[in-house]
Design a protein around this motif. Structure first.
Motif: not given
Lengths: 144, 333
Positions: A48, A86-88, A84, A94-95, A90-91
């Motif tokens: 990531p 999916f969370l990436l 990885r 948010e950024l 999402k992050l």
């Protein structure tokens, strides 16, 4: 935005997607020239932080492409990339990175038309979105 | 030997860092025997003029992030009147919790000239983004932590104030510092500018819990689970940031069953704490089915606020305003 040429970083797996990209060139498919290809040995090695660093260094979009699930040269590297993503995503959301700017695709060595299609699609989507400006830059511009 | 002069100030932040200084107890008394604290608004109600009056101070201990114009001016003024500057606490080192307001647009809206109802006090102008003091002026040393642990803070102050002097005290301080800093402190040389008075490895290195195979299907917030003692918290489905965070605290939170929140900032080997955590947490997912994976990922709440809780302003690659030229931010060597 007039005259904006998006910068797209593509992390391509050595065994499938990179070959597809190569073949797409040999077969003379029309492709947008906005892509900077980085050959990696497996989509599973694209940490990531590579993706985040690409955005932080001025990329407008990042494409990670690997073999279809089950076809990985290293058995399950692409599954690790998938886990990885999916969370990436999402992050990144948010950024302040739009969802279309990051894509994970499965492109086999024989699918060179698909590679050209994905690249062209992505470049056009990002062209419509405009350049990627980080939240912090937006804030500093707005306030100063 | 003339007494060393000390200034202590907190910009935007809470008083916890300054309270940690008071927590040093009797040692604080021994500190005042060879130091004059000339400027400490929190305890002494010092005015800014006293700083000019006493001339340049030897060490300025600075806590808190820069959120308003008043903070910026204070930081610049303190820098110009101190020889050494030690940033203490996560706010002063990395931007800390106040910087999280930048995640929601409009939270930092400037309203210059706003007054209270009696038109007596003028609100200071807000900065466009919250930043760490090291993004404005040159900071010599850093002691992270929220708040910094007492021992670490005391060692840092002690080694900077009585460098090369008072040997037993220095030896004691050095025993708690990383090797490179300890060596230079005992030799009477100032540590390399930008040094962080904390460990070098990740918190996992000092955490007392046993790590086995990390696999989990569900993610829990701290109030939803009573973690089993002695087993790695991340394995139990709690978002513990120990593996991306610099050690030095001694793993006190994880020992008590609370997950590491990352107050010491990232370790040198980590490029971006959020990316590292995404990678680490995702690899613990058991499933290979995209739908299930998406469900697990969706159960996480506020990733950015969790992974960059203390470090958003300086260590988040996508939020640090000048990540390419922030040569003074800690840890960029």
């Amino acid at each position: 935005m007039k005259g904006f040429e998006p910068k797209l970083i593509a992390f391509l797996c050595n065994w499938c997607s990179y070959v597809a990209a190569d073949a797409a060139g040999v077969a003379r498919f029309v492709q947008k020239p906005n892509v900077r290809v980085i050959r990696v040995f497996c989509s599973g090695m694209v940490d990531p932080s590579y993706v985040i660093k690409a955005f932080a260094s001025g990329a407008d979009g990042v494409l990670v492409a690997g073999c279809h699930p089950g076809d990985c040269h290293y058995l399950a590297g692409n599954i690790k990339a998938l886990r990885r993503s999916f969370l990436l995503r999402k992050l990144l959301a948010e950024l302040g990175v739009d969802q279309q700017r990051f894509r994970l695709e499965w492109i086999a060595a024989s699918e060179s038309p698909l590679y050209a299609k994905v690249v062209n699609e992505m470049v056009e989507e990002i062209r419509n979105l405009g350049p990627f400006i980080s939240k912090a830059k937006k804030l500093s511009k707005g306030g100063a | 030997m003339p007494k060393k002069k000390l200034a202590i100030y907190t910009a935007t932040g809470c008083p916890a860092c300054e309270n940690t200084l008071l927590d040093i107890n009797y040692d604080m008394v021994s500190l005042t025997s060879n130091t004059d604290i000339v400027f400490w608004p929190y305890l002494q109600g010092s005015e800014w003029e006293t700083l000019d009056e006493y001339g340049p101070v030897d060490l300025c201990i600075l806590a808190g992030a820069v959120r308003t114009e008043a903070d910026r001016n204070a930081v610049i003024r303190l820098r110009s009147s101190s020889r050494l500057m030690l940033a203490i606490g996560s706010c002063a080192c990395f931007g800390g919790l106040p910087a999280l307001c930048d995640l929601s647009a409009g939270m930092s809206d400037s309203r210059p000239g706003d007054t209270d109802s009696g038109n007596k006090y003028l609100l200071p102008k807000m900065e466009p983004t919250v930043c760490a003091p090291c993004q404005i002026v040159n900071i010599d040393y850093f002691t992270p932590g929220c708040p910094p642990t007492r021992d670490l803070l005391w060692s840092a102050i002690q080694s900077l104030l009585s460098l090369g002097a008072n040997t037993p005290k220095i030896a004691f301080a050095a025993s708690r510092l990383p090797q490179a800093i300890a060596d230079s402190v005992t030799a009477g040389i100032l540590p390399r500018p930008g040094s962080i008075f904390a460990g070098e490895k990740a918190v996992c290195a000092t955490c007392s819990r046993t790590k086995e195979e990390k696999k989990f299907d569900a993610f829990f917030r701290t109030h939803q689970i009573d973690p089993a003692s002695g087993r790695c918290l991340l394995e139990q489905g709690i978002l513990c940031q120990g593996l991306a965070t610099r050690e030095g605290c001694g793993g006190i939170c994880t020992a008590a069953g609370a997950p590491c929140r990352g107050c010491f900032g990232r370790t040198e080997k980590v490029f971006d704490p959020g990316a590292k955590m995404v990678s680490a947490v995702s690899s613990t997912f058991n499933s290979t089915d995209p739908k299930e994976l998406k469900n697990v990922a969706d159960s996480f709440v506020d990733l950015a606020g969790t992974f960059y809780r203390y470090t958003l302003a300086t260590q988040c690659a996508l939020m640090a305003p000048n990540s390419e030229d922030s040569n003074n931010a800690p840890d960029n060597s």
